[in-house]
Write a protein that holds these residues in place. Structure first.
Motif, PDB file in Angstrom:
ATOM      1  N   ASN A 151       0.834  -1.107  -0.083  1.00 16.81           N
ATOM      2  CA  ASN A 151       0.004   0.031  -0.133  1.00 16.81           C
ATOM      3  C   ASN A 151       1.059   1.385  -0.008  1.00 16.81           C
ATOM      4  OD1 ASN A 151      -2.236  -1.603   0.068  1.00 16.81           O
ATOM      5  ND2 ASN A 151      -2.595  -1.601   2.320  1.00 16.81           N
ATOM      6  N   ASN A 168       2.243   1.634  -3.521  1.00 14.78           N
ATOM      7  CA  ASN A 168       1.154   2.179  -4.483  1.00 14.78           C
ATOM      8  C   ASN A 168       0.734   3.504  -4.235  1.00 14.78           C
ATOM      9  OD1 ASN A 168       0.410   0.043  -6.428  1.00 14.78           O
ATOM     10  ND2 ASN A 168      -0.612  -1.491  -4.643  1.00 14.78           N
ATOM     11  N   THR A 210       4.279  -1.078 -11.263  1.00 10.63           N
ATOM     12  CA  THR A 210       4.379  -1.145  -9.901  1.00 10.63           C
ATOM     13  C   THR A 210       3.263  -2.053  -9.686  1.00 10.63           C
ATOM     14  OG1 THR A 210       5.307   0.840  -9.448  1.00 10.63           O
ATOM     15  CG2 THR A 210       4.180  -0.113  -7.871  1.00 10.63           C
ATOM     16  N   GLY A 211       2.014  -1.674 -10.277  1.00 14.78           N
ATOM     17  CA  GLY A 211       0.848  -2.608  -9.800  1.00 14.78           C
ATOM     18  C   GLY A 211       1.074  -4.086 -10.005  1.00 14.78           C
TER      19      GLY A 211
END
Length: 257
Positions: A78, A81, A174-175
């Motif tokens: 998290n 992100n 990144t995801g």
């Protein structure tokens, strides 16, 4: 950090926390509901529909085994992100407000970490309420492991945020990268169930040691302090590299933003 920078950091952190659930029906109640809902869904799927088991987690039931791996992972994922777009999202402020650019990333990481740590505490209380034995003697090791994850999260967020300024595909990559890293981290499974030729290679993943440390500590099992110290050193070096990249790119950020 100067007094002015601390004030800006505090304001950015307050804004991040306030805006997270602004406009939602339940507001801040999601801070309580989301962690418990997430654990319930995963425990149902992997504990009942697709039965999984923990072979190396002591006497922990699978839901507890899952929770003790999921929240350290959430702390990293998290933060990454949220942090990757911290500089691009604040392009209007950068260059107008004379504060270190890293504060925009740090405030997002701090807000994300506070929310995830709060969720972790709630989940631990729920586990205790359901009679899951958690060894209080392991708390120092748990805090040390979470500290390592926090440093990793900050380093990764800073690196990604700078790269996102120059390469706008970084957020999308990144995801997907985090999805791959999730399955390479023993959150849903125990490394003991993997083939002997594969399991040692997973130790190259910096999240493996913190996750396994949290589980071992709360299970009353021995903690590999040497491995955790090595992981902490790697996290510190990555943070230094991220700070160097941020400092080096500072003169060019405004041109690309």
């Amino acid at each position: 950090m100067s007094i002015a920078s601390r004030a800006v950091f505090g304001e950015l952190l307050r804004r991040e926390l306030e805006e997270r659930y602004r406009g939602s029906l339940l507001g801040a109640a999601w801070l309580v509901l989301l962690p418990l809902l997430q654990l319930a869904v995963l425990a149902l799927v992997f504990g009942t529909l697709l039965p999984a088991r923990a072979t190396g987690g002591g006497e922990l039931p699978y839901a507890a085994f899952l929770a003790l791996g999921l929240w350290p992972w959430n702390l990293l994922a998290n933060a990454a992100n949220r942090g990757v777009t911290a500089l691009t999202d604040n392009a209007a402020l950068i260059g107008k407000v004379a504060v270190p650019h890293g504060l925009y990333v740090d405030s997002r990481v701090a807000a994300s970490a506070l929310i995830d740590l709060g969720g972790f505490v709630l989940v631990l209380l729920a586990l205790l309420a359901f009679g899951v034995p958690l060894a209080a003697s392991g708390l120092p090791a748990v805090l040390a492991a979470l500290g390592v994850v926090a440093v990793l999260a900050l380093a990764l967020a800073r690196l990604l945020a700078v790269l996102q300024v120059f390469l706008r595909d970084i957020a999308a990559v990144t995801g997907q990268g985090l999805v791959l890293l999730f399955f390479l981290t023993p959150v849903l499974y125990d490394r003991a169930v993997l083939p002997a030729a594969v399991a040692p290679w997973l130790a190259l993943n910096p999240m493996v040691v913190p996750v396994e440390t949290v589980r071992a500590a709360f299970s009353g099992l021995p903690v590999d302090w040497a491995a955790l110290a090595t992981c902490a050193l790697a996290a510190a070096l990555l943070l230094l590299a991220a700070q160097a990249l941020l400092r080096r790119g500072r003169a060019h950020l405004e041109d690309f933003l």
